[in-house]
Design a protein around this motif. Structure first.
Motif, PDB file in Angstrom:
ATOM      1  N   ILE A   1       0.839  -1.202   0.000  1.00 12.07           N
ATOM      2  CA  ILE A   1       0.000   0.000   0.000  1.00 12.07           C
ATOM      3  C   ILE A   1       0.876   1.254   0.000  1.00 12.07           C
ATOM      4  O   ILE A   1       0.665   2.185  -0.782  1.00 12.07           O
ATOM      5  N   ARG A   2       1.901   1.234   0.839  1.00 14.39           N
ATOM      6  CA  ARG A   2       2.758   2.427   0.925  1.00 14.39           C
ATOM      7  C   ARG A   2       3.513   2.667  -0.382  1.00 14.39           C
ATOM      8  O   ARG A   2       3.691   3.812  -0.813  1.00 14.39           O
TER       9      ARG A   2
ATOM     10  N   VAL B   1      13.616   2.078  -8.199  1.00 15.44           N
ATOM     11  CA  VAL B   1      13.498   1.365  -6.930  1.00 15.44           C
ATOM     12  C   VAL B   1      14.189   2.154  -5.823  1.00 15.44           C
ATOM     13  O   VAL B   1      13.672   2.278  -4.710  1.00 15.44           O
ATOM     14  N   ASP B   2      15.330   2.724  -6.137  1.00 17.90           N
ATOM     15  CA  ASP B   2      16.067   3.513  -5.155  1.00 17.90           C
ATOM     16  C   ASP B   2      15.284   4.712  -4.651  1.00 17.90           C
ATOM     17  O   ASP B   2      15.328   5.031  -3.460  1.00 17.90           O
ATOM     18  N   MET B   3      14.583   5.381  -5.554  1.00 21.32           N
ATOM     19  CA  MET B   3      13.804   6.550  -5.148  1.00 21.32           C
ATOM     20  C   MET B   3      12.691   6.143  -4.195  1.00 21.32           C
ATOM     21  O   MET B   3      12.443   6.801  -3.184  1.00 21.32           O
TER      22      MET B   3
ATOM     23  N   LEU C   1      10.629   5.975   1.347  1.00 19.83           N
ATOM     24  CA  LEU C   1       9.786   5.260   2.308  1.00 19.83           C
ATOM     25  C   LEU C   1      10.546   4.797   3.540  1.00 19.83           C
ATOM     26  O   LEU C   1       9.973   4.664   4.616  1.00 19.83           O
ATOM     27  N   VAL C   2      11.847   4.534   3.403  1.00 20.04           N
ATOM     28  CA  VAL C   2      12.588   3.973   4.529  1.00 20.04           C
ATOM     29  C   VAL C   2      12.662   4.958   5.698  1.00 20.04           C
ATOM     30  O   VAL C   2      12.849   4.550   6.849  1.00 20.04           O
TER      31      VAL C   2
ATOM     32  N   LEU D   1      12.048  -1.408   6.285  1.00 19.41           N
ATOM     33  CA  LEU D   1      11.828  -1.710   4.869  1.00 19.41           C
ATOM     34  C   LEU D   1      13.129  -2.165   4.221  1.00 19.41           C
ATOM     35  O   LEU D   1      14.199  -1.616   4.477  1.00 19.41           O
ATOM     36  N   SER D   2      13.018  -3.192   3.399  1.00 23.25           N
ATOM     37  CA  SER D   2      14.181  -3.710   2.682  1.00 23.25           C
ATOM     38  C   SER D   2      14.075  -3.347   1.202  1.00 23.25           C
ATOM     39  O   SER D   2      12.989  -3.305   0.631  1.00 23.25           O
TER      40      SER D   2
END
Lengths: 131, 131
Positions: free
Chosen positions: A19-20, A34-36, A41-42, A48-49
């Motif tokens: 969801i996030r 993916v990095d962004m 979010l982290v 989060l991984s």
DNA sequence: TTCAAATTTGTAATGATTACAAATTTATAA
DNA sequence: TTATAAATTTGTAATCATTACAAATTTGAA
């Protein structure tokens, strides 16, 4: 519409991470890597991984929730706007913006021997700020 | 036209490697990866280095002798046909074929704030043999 | 021939992505 | 609730195309 409902409609169990991640994409509309996604979010999800983000993007891709944008040869980018449209990337600042057409996306000359399932239209150059 | 002359016209010194690499591309027209070029040429040029192929493709790219095809997210591909056209990749066998349009490549809705320098048109699906 | 510049080469580093197994969380049934 | 299975998440290690870089070789001009 609610993000959890939207995921369920695509047969995806709406876990918190999922969801996030989709919320991030729909809110920012920035065709992120993916990095962004992970970097943003982290901050609020310390456990989060990055692998989870990779897994989730693969799941979203296979379920038709996002589309892959290969306009950058270095990193994959994703778009939660699955409507048919093109993309422009600024060679200077790297920003990606959507491109629309008058009518449907143009098709190539009849190739009755090809079964076209997906079309990607990419343009590159300089954006308003960089030219 | 002669390949050495063609290279000189693009301000590239026509070394043996460069001639052979461009000759391979023009003869095969197969939108090859660096590996494909290397694997084919090394049979007759045992001292050829893969780095040379990488260097040469970078040189060709910057000199406008080839265009980059990013239709495959894994490996870069190159095209010695620098005319404006699109590409189709078969999801099954991986083969890449050229796509042409009636008239010039379609342009997106007016974006007077963008300076478009390059357009890439990619289609994916199944080719004649695989569908 | 001699020397400098250009080209080529091999090896090591980079970095995004994937593989994989362990850990954790969630859902189900008794 | 409790036990158990399934799904999800996580961290680490591997993969692999590409790049960095310096040494070796070749080329071309004086």
């Amino acid at each position: 519409m609610d993000i959890a409902t939207y995921l369920k409609e695509h047969n995806i169990k709406p876990s918190y991470s999922r969801i996030r991640i989709l919320d991030y994409m729909m809110t920012h509309k920035n065709h992120p890597t993916v990095d962004m996604i992970y970097g943003n979010l982290v901050k609020e999800m310390p456990t989060l991984s990055k692998t989870t983000v990779y897994n989730t993007m693969e799941l979203f891709l296979n379920s038709g929730v996002v589309k892959l944008i290969s306009i950058d040869e270095k990193e994959k980018r994703y778009d939660a706007d699955i409507s048919t449209h093109g993309h422009f990337r600024c060679d200077n600042c790297g920003r990606i913006v959507d491109l629309y057409f008058d009518g449907p996306l143009p098709m190539p000359k009849a190739h009755e021997d090809l079964e076209i399932r997906e079309i990607q239209y990419y343009a590159k150059g300089l954006c308003k700020h960089c030219k």
